[in-house]
Scaffold this motif. Sequence first.
Motif, PDB file in Angstrom:
ATOM      1  N   GLY A 139       1.153  -1.146  -0.133  1.00 31.43           N
ATOM      2  CA  GLY A 139       0.437  -0.001   0.029  1.00 31.43           C
ATOM      3  C   GLY A 139       1.046   1.427   0.314  1.00 31.43           C
ATOM      4  O   GLY A 139       0.716   2.062  -0.636  1.00 31.43           O
ATOM      5  N   VAL A 140       2.350   1.435   0.278  1.00 29.31           N
ATOM      6  CA  VAL A 140       2.555   2.809   0.806  1.00 29.31           C
ATOM      7  C   VAL A 140       3.923   2.716  -0.072  1.00 29.31           C
ATOM      8  O   VAL A 140       3.263   3.456  -1.229  1.00 29.31           O
ATOM      9  CB  VAL A 140       3.747   2.196   1.646  1.00 29.31           C
ATOM     10  N   GLY A 141       3.491   1.107  -1.120  1.00 29.33           N
ATOM     11  CA  GLY A 141       4.449   1.560  -2.569  1.00 29.33           C
ATOM     12  C   GLY A 141       3.830   2.209  -3.399  1.00 29.33           C
ATOM     13  O   GLY A 141       3.542   2.760  -4.434  1.00 29.33           O
ATOM     14  N   GLN A 142       2.116   1.950  -3.247  1.00 22.29           N
ATOM     15  CA  GLN A 142       0.788   2.334  -4.385  1.00 22.29           C
ATOM     16  C   GLN A 142       0.739   4.414  -3.425  1.00 22.29           C
ATOM     17  O   GLN A 142       0.599   4.554  -5.228  1.00 22.29           O
ATOM     18  CB  GLN A 142      -0.337   1.478  -4.032  1.00 22.29           C
ATOM     19  N   TRP A 143       1.107   4.823  -2.871  1.00 19.50           N
ATOM     20  CA  TRP A 143       0.539   5.350  -2.403  1.00 19.50           C
ATOM     21  C   TRP A 143       1.991   6.207  -3.031  1.00 19.50           C
ATOM     22  O   TRP A 143       0.974   7.601  -3.164  1.00 19.50           O
ATOM     23  CB  TRP A 143       0.306   5.561  -0.562  1.00 19.50           C
ATOM     24  N   LEU A 144       2.467   5.759  -3.058  1.00 23.53           N
ATOM     25  CA  LEU A 144       3.608   6.836  -2.941  1.00 23.53           C
ATOM     26  C   LEU A 144       4.167   6.806  -4.870  1.00 23.53           C
ATOM     27  O   LEU A 144       4.318   8.374  -5.577  1.00 23.53           O
ATOM     28  CB  LEU A 144       5.256   6.141  -3.207  1.00 23.53           C
ATOM     29  N   LEU A 145       3.671   6.293  -5.153  1.00 24.69           N
ATOM     30  CA  LEU A 145       3.612   6.306  -7.218  1.00 24.69           C
ATOM     31  C   LEU A 145       1.919   7.164  -7.156  1.00 24.69           C
ATOM     32  O   LEU A 145       2.377   7.529  -7.962  1.00 24.69           O
ATOM     33  CB  LEU A 145       3.485   4.644  -7.503  1.00 24.69           C
TER      34      LEU A 145
ATOM     35  N   VAL B 129       9.970  -8.343 -16.280  1.00 26.11           N
ATOM     36  CA  VAL B 129       8.830  -7.641 -17.398  1.00 26.11           C
ATOM     37  C   VAL B 129       8.298  -7.474 -16.549  1.00 26.11           C
ATOM     38  O   VAL B 129       7.140  -6.591 -16.904  1.00 26.11           O
ATOM     39  CB  VAL B 129       9.112  -8.184 -18.476  1.00 26.11           C
ATOM     40  N   THR B 130       6.946  -8.782 -16.138  1.00 27.19           N
ATOM     41  CA  THR B 130       6.151  -8.612 -15.490  1.00 27.19           C
ATOM     42  C   THR B 130       5.622  -7.982 -14.220  1.00 27.19           C
ATOM     43  O   THR B 130       4.821  -7.523 -14.228  1.00 27.19           O
ATOM     44  CB  THR B 130       5.460 -10.142 -15.754  1.00 27.19           C
ATOM     45  N   ALA B 131       6.985  -7.732 -13.284  1.00 23.06           N
ATOM     46  CA  ALA B 131       6.931  -6.475 -12.408  1.00 23.06           C
ATOM     47  C   ALA B 131       6.982  -5.582 -12.657  1.00 23.06           C
ATOM     48  O   ALA B 131       6.059  -4.691 -12.017  1.00 23.06           O
ATOM     49  CB  ALA B 131       7.890  -6.941 -11.332  1.00 23.06           C
ATOM     50  N   LEU B 132       7.485  -4.956 -13.857  1.00 25.39           N
ATOM     51  CA  LEU B 132       7.715  -4.160 -14.204  1.00 25.39           C
ATOM     52  C   LEU B 132       6.061  -3.285 -14.863  1.00 25.39           C
ATOM     53  O   LEU B 132       5.793  -1.967 -13.661  1.00 25.39           O
ATOM     54  CB  LEU B 132       8.568  -3.544 -15.310  1.00 25.39           C
ATOM     55  N   LEU B 133       5.942  -4.244 -15.880  1.00 20.71           N
ATOM     56  CA  LEU B 133       4.285  -3.846 -16.000  1.00 20.71           C
ATOM     57  C   LEU B 133       3.631  -3.780 -14.884  1.00 20.71           C
ATOM     58  O   LEU B 133       2.482  -2.448 -14.575  1.00 20.71           O
ATOM     59  CB  LEU B 133       4.412  -5.051 -16.960  1.00 20.71           C
ATOM     60  N   ARG B 134       2.998  -4.694 -13.721  1.00 18.75           N
ATOM     61  CA  ARG B 134       2.076  -4.379 -13.096  1.00 18.75           C
ATOM     62  C   ARG B 134       2.570  -3.214 -12.109  1.00 18.75           C
ATOM     63  O   ARG B 134       1.800  -2.729 -11.780  1.00 18.75           O
ATOM     64  CB  ARG B 134       2.199  -5.594 -12.247  1.00 18.75           C
ATOM     65  N   ILE B 135       3.910  -3.358 -11.799  1.00 17.28           N
ATOM     66  CA  ILE B 135       4.143  -1.771 -10.695  1.00 17.28           C
ATOM     67  C   ILE B 135       3.709  -0.442 -10.757  1.00 17.28           C
ATOM     68  O   ILE B 135       3.485   0.224 -10.925  1.00 17.28           O
ATOM     69  CB  ILE B 135       5.534  -2.726  -9.753  1.00 17.28           C
ATOM     70  N   SER B 136       3.998  -0.681 -12.365  1.00 18.86           N
ATOM     71  CA  SER B 136       4.046   1.020 -12.926  1.00 18.86           C
ATOM     72  C   SER B 136       2.657   1.072 -13.295  1.00 18.86           C
ATOM     73  O   SER B 136       2.381   2.264 -13.916  1.00 18.86           O
ATOM     74  CB  SER B 136       5.156   0.626 -14.214  1.00 18.86           C
ATOM     75  N   GLY B 137       2.276   0.326 -13.783  1.00 18.93           N
ATOM     76  CA  GLY B 137       1.128  -0.223 -13.854  1.00 18.93           C
ATOM     77  C   GLY B 137      -0.198   0.213 -12.647  1.00 18.93           C
ATOM     78  O   GLY B 137      -1.367   0.822 -13.293  1.00 18.93           O
ATOM     79  N   MET B 138       0.191   0.728 -12.042  1.00 19.50           N
ATOM     80  CA  MET B 138      -0.692   0.447 -10.749  1.00 19.50           C
ATOM     81  C   MET B 138      -0.739   1.834 -10.569  1.00 19.50           C
ATOM     82  O   MET B 138      -1.963   2.644  -9.826  1.00 19.50           O
ATOM     83  CB  MET B 138       0.212   0.392  -9.914  1.00 19.50           C
ATOM     84  N   THR B 139       0.177   3.140 -10.768  1.00 22.20           N
ATOM     85  CA  THR B 139      -0.825   4.298 -10.503  1.00 22.20           C
ATOM     86  C   THR B 139      -0.658   5.137 -12.375  1.00 22.20           C
ATOM     87  O   THR B 139       0.034   4.832 -13.326  1.00 22.20           O
ATOM     88  CB  THR B 139      -0.168   5.294 -10.072  1.00 22.20           C
TER      89      THR B 139
END
Length: 142
Positions: A63-69, A124-134
């Motif tokens: 959640g902190v990662g998403q909030w920071l993004l 690549v999957t992690a990059l796409l999922r995490i960068s696509g959160m916001t």
Amino acid sequence: MFVLGPVIVLSAIGFFCWLLFTLAVYALPAVVGAHVGVWACQTGAGLLGGVIVGLLTGGATFGVGQWLLIAVPWNWARRLIVAIYTVPAVVAGYSATHGVTQMAMPSPVWQTVFSVVGAIAVGVTALLRISGMTADTAQPGT
């Protein structure tokens, strides 16, 4: 029963591979949650308390990662946050693939080749999922 056995075994193997690589993609929250949960269990919280604390901590890390993004306005800082979450996923993907390939093939060279391919795929999957959160909230031209 003879026909159903291999189907159940293949389904179980598929489920555990899915679980392994999903945890590899979200490696940072999973590892933080697991370590804090074990720490809580060893310091007297008990098994149930350790599981609860670990789940809450892993969720809070995610959640902190998403909030920071969402909250950070600079693109370079967002890229840094995405990298902080992606690099452990690449390492976990390499380790997970290497563990599977050690059981499947005897050649160390091919184990390493497939492990690198697995690390790239998980990364690549992690990059796409995490960068696509916001969504990118920066204004054009800024």
